[in-house]
Design an enzyme around this catalytic site. Sequence first.
Site, short mmCIF file in Angstrom:
data_model
loop_
_atom_site.label_atom_id
_atom_site.label_comp_id
_atom_site.label_asym_id
_atom_site.label_seq_id
_atom_site.Cartn_x
_atom_site.Cartn_y
_atom_site.Cartn_z
N SER A 146 -8.94 46.10 0.96
CA SER A 146 -10.28 46.61 0.88
C SER A 146 -10.79 46.66 -0.58
O SER A 146 -10.53 45.75 -1.40
CB SER A 146 -10.60 47.69 1.69
OG SER A 146 -11.98 47.57 2.09
N ASP A 192 -12.33 38.37 8.55
CA ASP A 192 -12.22 39.92 8.09
C ASP A 192 -13.28 40.69 8.93
O ASP A 192 -14.55 40.47 8.73
CB ASP A 192 -12.38 39.85 6.45
CG ASP A 192 -12.33 41.35 6.03
OD1 ASP A 192 -11.18 41.74 5.77
OD2 ASP A 192 -13.39 42.30 6.05
N HIS A 214 -8.76 43.94 9.25
CA HIS A 214 -9.27 44.33 7.95
C HIS A 214 -8.24 45.20 7.32
O HIS A 214 -7.99 46.39 7.99
CB HIS A 214 -10.52 45.01 7.79
CG HIS A 214 -10.95 45.65 6.51
ND1 HIS A 214 -11.34 44.52 5.78
CD2 HIS A 214 -11.07 46.62 5.92
CE1 HIS A 214 -11.66 45.15 4.21
NE2 HIS A 214 -11.76 46.42 4.61
#
Length: 401
Positions: A182, A279, A347
């Site tokens: 991330s 995502d 994610h």
Amino acid sequence: MKSCKTRTNIFAICIVLLTCAPWIVYSVPEKFLLVNMTFVPNAKAQGAVCLDGSLPAYHLHRGFGSGARNWLLQFEGGGWCNDVESCLERARSRRGSTKYMNRWAVFSGILSNNASLNPDFYNWNRVKIRYCDGASFAGDSKFDNGTVSLYFRGQRIWRAIILDLLPKGLNRADKALLSGCSAGGLAAFLHCDNFTQLLPSNTSVKCLSDAGFFLDAEGISLNRTMRSFFDKLVVLQGAEQNLDANCTSSHYYPNQCFFPQYTLAYIKTPFFILNSAYDVFQFHHILVPPSADLRGHWNRCKLNPASCNQNQISILQGFRGEMLAALRFFLKYSRTGGTFINSCFAHCQSESQDTWFAAESPRMHNKTIAEAVGDWYFERKVTKEIDCPYPCDTSCHNLIP
Ligand SMILES: *[C@@H]1O[C@H](CO)[C@@H](O)[C@H](O)[C@H]1NC(C)=O
Ligand SMILES: *[C@@H]1O[C@H](CO)[C@@H](O)[C@H](O)[C@H]1NC(C)=O
Ligand SMILES: *[C@@H]1O[C@H](CO)[C@@H](O)[C@H](O)[C@H]1NC(C)=O
Ligand SMILES: *[C@@H]1O[C@H](CO)[C@@H](O)[C@H](O)[C@H]1NC(C)=O
Ligand SMILES: *[C@@H]1O[C@H](CO)[C@@H](O)[C@H](O)[C@H]1NC(C)=O
Ligand SMILES: *[C@@H]1O[C@H](CO)[C@@H](O)[C@H](O)[C@H]1NC(C)=O
Ligand SMILES: *[C@@H]1O[C@H](CO)[C@@H](O)[C@H](O)[C@H]1NC(C)=O
Ligand SMILES: *[C@@H]1O[C@H](CO)[C@@H](O)[C@H](O)[C@H]1NC(C)=O
């Protein structure tokens, strides 16, 4: 991601309060490795402090055997702050201050020390770098109006942590891998070549970004939400000076080099891009930000792709197409690069055991993410995997939409 589900592990606990970014869901196996926090004592002298002025920190678990001279450094993720208000709020939380962080970090997935859970990196020295600057470790400035001060020192934190690790054996590294998920996956793009420069020239250095390929894409309301978000971030935190100089000098809007898709062409270190083409963070915040769907037409689709209507699916396919287009050059010409762009609604897939390496993990060509990354790192096979579009992949079942 507010809810936590996992099919495969009945003992799973979502430790949201421990290490999860709001959109990251971890499931913790029965026996899991917890690693102690190390503060960086010299950091203050280098001005390398968290948003609130607290000391930066990392967690180190030593390698052994054939991995004793190899190092995996992983940037923690957890969003960003791009104005004084949001940074102030962050400075009073575990996202912006080590004072509020748990002293113990769970090491699972790519950080696991168990060979049957992490076949290629289990015996490396593994480091989790805590995230407390709010700008993917790239800022360098300060806000001070007399009553309030905020330190934007991500770039100094990154450097101070490397300088602290060098004498602990990083300066004799044989192999090294810089990873992150991330906002940490974005940091891996931004710092990859600099990592190479900071290590001995004969260390074999590679980088991996997990869910860090944030697209400069239009959402359904035709707004480029992330472009204005990142632009404010780069300005507030003084990050432009730390972006790739070759990128900023050849782009009309240098701040855009905060986006991986523009900086990627200039990265010289071998790079692996692990990302879902759908995502979940990007779906919910770039493609369909809440401001673009005030009536909630997308609510059910956001929670479960099986509930999306045909129009929504085609918008999602359009997003996937944009991601592949942004990667086209890399896919075609990078000789040292690797990819695993799958079609699971996820994610971050390297830090949780379920997605990294387990019987039910996502696969492509029958290969788990752990195997794909290992094949690429150790040059056993060229690994440029691109999944077929949703819903064809039947290995996605244990993921949270
Ligand atoms: C945790 O690490 C600190 C140094 O960072 C050390 O002083 C302390 O003894 C460690 N605690 C445990 C329980 O290992
Ligand atoms: C390693 O993981 C396997 C599979 O989950 C488990 O059976 C084994 O007990 C673990 N080993 C250690 C030392 O924890
Ligand atoms: C300093 O900034 C904070 C946060 O924006 C604000 O609440 C405060 O009023 C400001 N103080 C002065 C003296 O401007
Ligand atoms: C790198 O060079 C140093 C000094 O010449 C040497 O001690 C070390 O073994 C080398 N490392 C590798 C991975 O070749
Ligand atoms: C990259 O690393 C070098 C050390 O080799 C350092 O001098 C330089 O300031 C760094 N640049 C950035 C942008 O981090
Ligand atoms: C980036 O710039 C340096 C000089 O600063 C140059 O040596 C290098 O070739 C450039 N790389 C690319 C990919 O343009
Ligand atoms: C799109 O961006 C404009 C300008 O930044 C803003 O005024 C507008 O509210 C945004 N629309 C949506 C739906 O987010
Ligand atoms: C897929 O891989 C697993 C081991 O990871 C193996 O047992 C299985 O036979 C493979 N399936 C196919 C169709 O190759």
